[in-house]
Design a protein around this motif. Structure first.
Motif, PDB file in Angstrom:
ATOM      1  N   GLU A  83      31.997  34.658  37.587  1.00  0.00           N
ATOM      2  CA  GLU A  83      31.495  34.762  38.704  1.00  0.00           C
ATOM      3  C   GLU A  83      34.293  34.664  38.355  1.00  0.00           C
ATOM      4  O   GLU A  83      34.541  35.772  38.856  1.00  0.00           O
ATOM      5  N   GLY A  84      34.338  33.864  38.065  1.00  0.00           N
ATOM      6  CA  GLY A  84      35.950  33.955  38.079  1.00  0.00           C
ATOM      7  C   GLY A  84      36.403  34.883  37.206  1.00  0.00           C
ATOM      8  O   GLY A  84      37.354  35.898  37.196  1.00  0.00           O
ATOM      9  N   LYS A  85      35.878  34.960  36.184  1.00  0.00           N
ATOM     10  CA  LYS A  85      36.458  35.963  34.892  1.00  0.00           C
ATOM     11  C   LYS A  85      36.133  37.680  35.823  1.00  0.00           C
ATOM     12  O   LYS A  85      36.702  38.674  35.760  1.00  0.00           O
ATOM     13  N   ILE A  86      35.240  37.460  36.275  1.00  0.00           N
ATOM     14  CA  ILE A  86      34.702  39.302  36.753  1.00  0.00           C
ATOM     15  C   ILE A  86      35.984  38.936  38.219  1.00  0.00           C
ATOM     16  O   ILE A  86      36.564  40.237  38.165  1.00  0.00           O
ATOM     17  N   ALA A  87      35.524  38.569  38.504  1.00  0.00           N
ATOM     18  CA  ALA A  87      36.447  38.896  39.656  1.00  0.00           C
ATOM     19  C   ALA A  87      37.783  39.041  39.571  1.00  0.00           C
ATOM     20  O   ALA A  87      38.903  40.016  40.254  1.00  0.00           O
ATOM     21  N   LEU A  88      38.619  37.798  38.872  1.00  0.00           N
ATOM     22  CA  LEU A  88      39.876  38.120  38.843  1.00  0.00           C
ATOM     23  C   LEU A  88      40.223  39.781  37.796  1.00  0.00           C
ATOM     24  O   LEU A  88      41.426  39.972  38.189  1.00  0.00           O
ATOM     25  N   GLY A  89      39.501  39.617  36.951  1.00  0.00           N
ATOM     26  CA  GLY A  89      39.003  40.805  35.990  1.00  0.00           C
ATOM     27  C   GLY A  89      39.514  41.950  36.741  1.00  0.00           C
ATOM     28  O   GLY A  89      40.122  43.177  36.698  1.00  0.00           O
ATOM     29  N   SER A  90      38.195  42.248  38.371  1.00  0.00           N
ATOM     30  CA  SER A  90      38.282  43.284  38.711  1.00  0.00           C
ATOM     31  C   SER A  90      39.507  43.784  39.664  1.00  0.00           C
ATOM     32  O   SER A  90      39.622  44.544  40.081  1.00  0.00           O
TER      33      SER A  90
END
Length: 400
Positions: free
Chosen positions: A360-367
């Motif tokens: 979730e952290g990677k998807i949220a920050l990357g997006s």
């Protein structure tokens, strides 16, 4: 007997910049007898601030998670029941075995497309609202960091359209309440909600995780979770399953804002995203200190003798900034190799949802960075949460 350090004497500094306090204490020794400031009114406790000592304490069976071992009776056990965070083997082993078979990496990987869709929808809403209001401003915690993990964990557990405002109030009351009275009210309110939820799932199960936990049984003896155990399991998965991720996202963005060179490096090379998440976990992880442990016998740790019955507070945030383990620990460096951080705990109680939080952290920050290439802070963040359990802010104003 060791002298007691009253942490209340540090005042607001302990809330705003606990890392400097922990560094000061660590310079005097890895373990200290302290008095925790309000709202943690539990008397004296032993604070562990050295990395090696924290890792040792996290795996030492003489430091029990069950308060009964030290004669304590926390209100959450009476209202919620015994859950993974306050259980010891063999009870903990049994509970974790029953949930682990349903909470697998395969299930987490299968969630990736849905997590991306939820993130995209939330960012659409945030950006449209900003355009409509002609401000291009918002609170990132409210718009994304809270909404994403609560949506994911509710869908995973099969929680119907929960009143998000009410749930956030209850959750904050449990993990970061300014008073014990508010904490007790939050526990009682959530316990009632979870009782109703478990009863509803029993009568009309679905394909969700909570329904699966109701159906699941041990391989040999047909062991199943009781109603109280299901309520307690739903509690820990709901609270831990979203609260850590809310503050992982918020703290990561805040760390990048306060280190613009690292933000620029990440924008220029998104292959650094994995490293950025791991460094954010080390540098300003969402869990400041592990839940209480209790000494079951006299135990020496870090040169200090801890008596039986003593409360032990293992400070994750202090361990992950110990210069003996991490060179220049107060430097935020997304190219660092922070292997060995204990942001998700260590040993038997390592966080069950660590990989879900990372995804979730990677998807949220990357997006977020892809959709808002000029994202910037819009003034100072809100105050840091009280207490030593969760490390996070109440607001994170941004503009784009």
């Amino acid at each position: 007997m060791a002298d007691t350090i009253d942490l209340a004497t540090y005042g607001e500094r302990f809330r705003e910049d606990p890392h400097s306090v922990y560094a000061e204490l660590r310079g005097l020794g890895p373990v200290h007898r302290v008095r925790l400031p309000p709202p943690e009114d539990i008397g004296d406790a032993y604070l562990v601030v050295g990395y090696e000592e924290c890792r040792t304490a996290l795996t030492d069976r003489r430091f029990a998670k069950s308060s009964a071992s030290a004669g304590f009776a926390f209100r959450e056990e009476g209202l919620i029941g015994t859950h993974l965070l306050i259980a010891d083997p063999p009870h903990h082993t049994r509970l974790r075995k029953l949930v682990t078979r349903e909470f697998t990496m395969r299930r987490v990987d299968a969630l990736r497309p849905r997590i991306q869709q939820i993130t995209d929808d939330l960012l659409d809403e945030m950006l449209i609202r900003g355009e409509t209001a002609r401000t291009r401003r918002g609170d990132l915690l409210e718009a994304l960091a809270f909404q994403l993990p609560i949506t994911v964990i509710c869908e995973l557990l099969g929680v119907p359209d929960i009143d998000r405002t009410a749930f956030r109030r209850m959750s904050n009351g449990i993990v970061a309440s300014p008073t014990q009275e508010e904490e007790a009210a939050a526990f009682a309110e959530l316990a009632g909600y979870l009782d109703d939820l478990v009863a509803a799932k029993r009568s009309a199960p679905g394909e969700d995780l909570l329904s699966a936990l109701i159906r699941t049984a041990g391989d040999e003896d047909g062991d199943r979770l009781s109603h109280d155990e299901l309520r307690a399991m739903a509690f820990v998965l709901l609270i831990a399953g979203h609260e850590t991720t809310v503050n992982l996202i918020g703290n990561a963005v805040h760390a990048l804002f306060t280190h613009p060179d690292q933000l620029a490096a990440l924008r220029a090379d998104m292959t650094l995203l994995d490293g950025a998440i791991e460094e954010a976990l080390r540098f300003e992880g969402p869990v400041e200190a592990a839940t209480y442990r209790f000494a079951t016998e006299e135990t020496e740790l870090g040169g200090l003798v801890i008596p039986p019955g003593a409360v032990v507070r293992i400070v994750i945030a202090a361990a992950d900034r110990d210069p003996a383990r991490f060179p220049e620990p107060d430097r935020f460096d997304i190219r660092r190799a922070p292997q060995g951080h204990v942001a998700f705990g260590y040993g038997l109680h390592h966080c069950l949802g660590a990989q879900l939080a990372r995804v979730e952290g990677k998807i949220a920050l990357g997006s977020l960075l892809a959709r808002c290439p000029d994202l910037a802070p819009d003034g100072p963040p809100g105050e840091w949460l009280p207490g030593t359990l969760i490390r996070g802010m109440r607001r994170l104003p941004v503009r784009w």
